[in-house]
Design a protein around this motif. Structure first.
Motif, PDB file in Angstrom:
ATOM      1  N   UNK A 186       7.809   3.876  -3.515  1.00 14.36           N
ATOM      2  CA  UNK A 186       8.927   4.497  -2.809  1.00 14.36           C
ATOM      3  C   UNK A 186       8.424   5.206  -1.559  1.00 14.36           C
ATOM      4  N   UNK A 187       9.327   5.403  -0.620  1.00  9.64           N
ATOM      5  CA  UNK A 187       8.990   6.126   0.599  1.00  9.64           C
ATOM      6  C   UNK A 187       9.182   7.634   0.432  1.00  9.64           C
ATOM      7  N   UNK A 188      10.007   8.026  -0.523  1.00  5.51           N
ATOM      8  CA  UNK A 188      10.213   9.438  -0.778  1.00  5.51           C
ATOM      9  C   UNK A 188      10.621   9.629  -2.231  1.00  5.51           C
ATOM     10  N   UNK A 189      10.363  10.820  -2.749  1.00  3.22           N
ATOM     11  CA  UNK A 189      10.699  11.115  -4.140  1.00  3.22           C
ATOM     12  C   UNK A 189      10.887  12.611  -4.301  1.00  3.22           C
ATOM     13  N   UNK A 190      11.870  12.982  -5.086  1.00  2.00           N
ATOM     14  CA  UNK A 190      12.130  14.383  -5.371  1.00  2.00           C
ATOM     15  C   UNK A 190      11.123  14.881  -6.403  1.00  2.00           C
ATOM     16  N   UNK A 191      10.519  16.033  -6.124  1.00  2.00           N
ATOM     17  CA  UNK A 191       9.561  16.618  -7.049  1.00  2.00           C
ATOM     18  C   UNK A 191      10.278  17.537  -8.023  1.00  2.00           C
ATOM     19  N   UNK A 192      10.123  17.270  -9.313  1.00  2.00           N
ATOM     20  CA  UNK A 192      10.690  18.095 -10.371  1.00  2.00           C
ATOM     21  C   UNK A 192       9.558  18.790 -11.129  1.00  2.00           C
ATOM     22  N   UNK A 193       9.916  19.666 -12.055  1.00  2.00           N
ATOM     23  CA  UNK A 193       8.867  20.320 -12.833  1.00  2.00           C
ATOM     24  C   UNK A 193       8.147  19.341 -13.748  1.00  2.00           C
ATOM     25  N   UNK A 238       9.723  19.508   4.353  1.00  2.00           N
ATOM     26  CA  UNK A 238      10.756  20.180   5.141  1.00  2.00           C
ATOM     27  C   UNK A 238      11.222  21.467   4.483  1.00  2.00           C
ATOM     28  N   UNK A 239      11.057  21.581   3.169  1.00  2.00           N
ATOM     29  CA  UNK A 239      11.493  22.772   2.435  1.00  2.00           C
ATOM     30  C   UNK A 239      10.399  23.827   2.318  1.00  2.00           C
ATOM     31  N   UNK A 240       9.178  23.503   2.714  1.00  2.00           N
ATOM     32  CA  UNK A 240       8.060  24.431   2.575  1.00  2.00           C
ATOM     33  C   UNK A 240       6.874  23.743   1.941  1.00  2.00           C
ATOM     34  N   UNK A 241       5.950  24.540   1.424  1.00  2.00           N
ATOM     35  CA  UNK A 241       4.736  23.992   0.840  1.00  2.00           C
ATOM     36  C   UNK A 241       4.917  23.658  -0.632  1.00  2.00           C
ATOM     37  N   UNK A 242       4.478  22.481  -1.001  1.00  2.00           N
ATOM     38  CA  UNK A 242       4.307  22.108  -2.404  1.00  2.00           C
ATOM     39  C   UNK A 242       2.865  22.428  -2.785  1.00  2.00           C
ATOM     40  N   UNK A 287       7.102  24.324  -5.495  1.00  2.00           N
ATOM     41  CA  UNK A 287       7.724  23.287  -4.685  1.00  2.00           C
ATOM     42  C   UNK A 287       8.686  22.403  -5.436  1.00  2.00           C
ATOM     43  N   UNK A 288       9.154  22.862  -6.595  1.00  2.00           N
ATOM     44  CA  UNK A 288      10.121  22.076  -7.363  1.00  2.00           C
ATOM     45  C   UNK A 288      11.389  21.868  -6.544  1.00  2.00           C
ATOM     46  N   UNK A 289      11.894  20.632  -6.562  1.00  2.00           N
ATOM     47  CA  UNK A 289      13.062  20.170  -5.814  1.00  2.00           C
ATOM     48  C   UNK A 289      12.773  20.010  -4.322  1.00  2.00           C
ATOM     49  N   UNK A 290      11.509  19.993  -3.958  1.00  2.00           N
ATOM     50  CA  UNK A 290      11.133  19.594  -2.607  1.00  2.00           C
ATOM     51  C   UNK A 290      11.069  18.062  -2.565  1.00  2.00           C
ATOM     52  N   UNK A 291      11.283  17.513  -1.378  1.00  2.00           N
ATOM     53  CA  UNK A 291      11.265  16.067  -1.204  1.00  2.00           C
ATOM     54  C   UNK A 291       9.911  15.641  -0.638  1.00  2.00           C
ATOM     55  N   UNK A 292       9.165  14.870  -1.416  1.00  2.00           N
ATOM     56  CA  UNK A 292       7.894  14.322  -0.950  1.00  2.00           C
ATOM     57  C   UNK A 292       8.165  13.024  -0.207  1.00  2.00           C
TER      58      UNK A 292
END
Length: 306
Positions: free
Chosen positions: A40-47, A229-233, A288-293
């Protein structure tokens, strides 16, 4: 349970200069445990790791998990994630459509030594997997209300959750590590293999204008930071990934060979795991939970000094 809670409130705060710079060169999600992955080109990071990663699993009639270790044909099952459904395809089979927002009956299943709450995905999915794999099989989905905790000794007491992975939210491997492996493999007269053999979630690559990554740099990292875009993971590698025979299975044919395993045995025996063969690092989410990688995002990392 004596464990610290994940820090999700301070993801944007920097932690100082980094020892190396990299970028995300690849992202992989494995919706059904032990089936093919999805690049994938992007993925949502969850816990629990990347969204939809190991959210489903195939089990036998007794609810015990099944993998390519026993059933190499699972490598030929190709998932595709769409907006509202997952589509599964396999040779000689009609496509199986699984709605992302639907489950059927509750179930209890076993993965390694863990008894896990899940949802059975119903008789149509069960028949599809049974027909293709040649044994009685069912498809289940992880119950998000169930807390499956990574080994607290490995995480240093941090509460790290995962779904149906082998035990940790993320697996990180650098492209430099695969390149070194393929140099050795081709020198022995074998064809190079793709990163999909090693089933990482995050592939680290060289950052433009920065020193090149060294093979297996991921083994030596204490903290990984990804700028989104949301900050640091913030991610923390916690345990080398001990390799089973699955990397020796060709994902295009499901045929096993000894070349990959023999090479790993020759130079990747790891004293940290009492001589087990390792490749890649099991990694947990600190912030960084719910940040987009996204592929291409900058990565900074610090070395671990034991």
């Amino acid at each position: 349970m004596n464990a610290s809670v994940l820090d999700t409130t301070d993801a944007a705060a920097p932690v100082g200069p980094c020892d190396l710079a990299a970028r995300i060169a690849g992202l992989f999600v494995y919706p059904v445990k032990s089936c093919a992955g999805v690049r994938v080109e992007q993925a949502l990071l969850l816990d629990t790791g990347l969204e939809f990663d190991r959210a489903w699993m195939v089990v036998d009639g007794d609810g015990n998990f099944l993998t390519q270790r026993e059933l190499p044909r699972m490598a030929l099952i190709q998932p595709q994630l769409k907006t509202y459904e997952m589509v599964l395809r396999a040779p000689g089979m009609l496509a199986l459509h699984i709605a992302l927002d639907r489950v059927e009956t509750r179930a209890r299943v076993t993965i390694w030594n863990d008894d896990v709450a899940a949802f059975d995905m119903g008789p149509i999915a069960a028949q599809w997997f049974t027909d293709f794999l040649g044994i009685a099989a069912r498809l289940v989905r992880f119950d998000p209300d169930h807390l499956r905790v990574s080994n607290l000794d490995d995480t240093g007491g941090t509460l790290a959750l995962n779904q149906f992975s082998d035990g940790y939210p993320l697996l990180v491997i650098s492209q430099a590590s695969l390149d070194r492996f393929n140099e050795k493999l081709t020198a022995q007269g074998f064809a190079a293999v793709g990163m999909e053999r090693f089933r990482p979630n995050i592939v680290l690559g060289d950052a433009p204008g920065e020193p090149l990554l060294s093979p297996h740099d991921e083994d030596r990292l204490d903290l990984i930071q990804i700028t989104t875009a949301q900050g640091l993971v913030r991610l923390k590698p916690v345990k080398p990934c001990a390799r089973c025979p699955i990397p020796g299975i060709d994902p295009a044919t499901a045929i096993s060979s000894h070349a990959v395993g023999d090479l790993l045995q020759g130079y990747r025996q790891d004293a940290r795991l009492k001589g087990a063969v390792t490749f890649g690092m099991n990694t947990i989410v600190l912030a960084g939970i719910e940040h987009l990688l996204k592929v291409g995002q900058p990565v900074g990392a610090n070395y671990r000094f034991d």
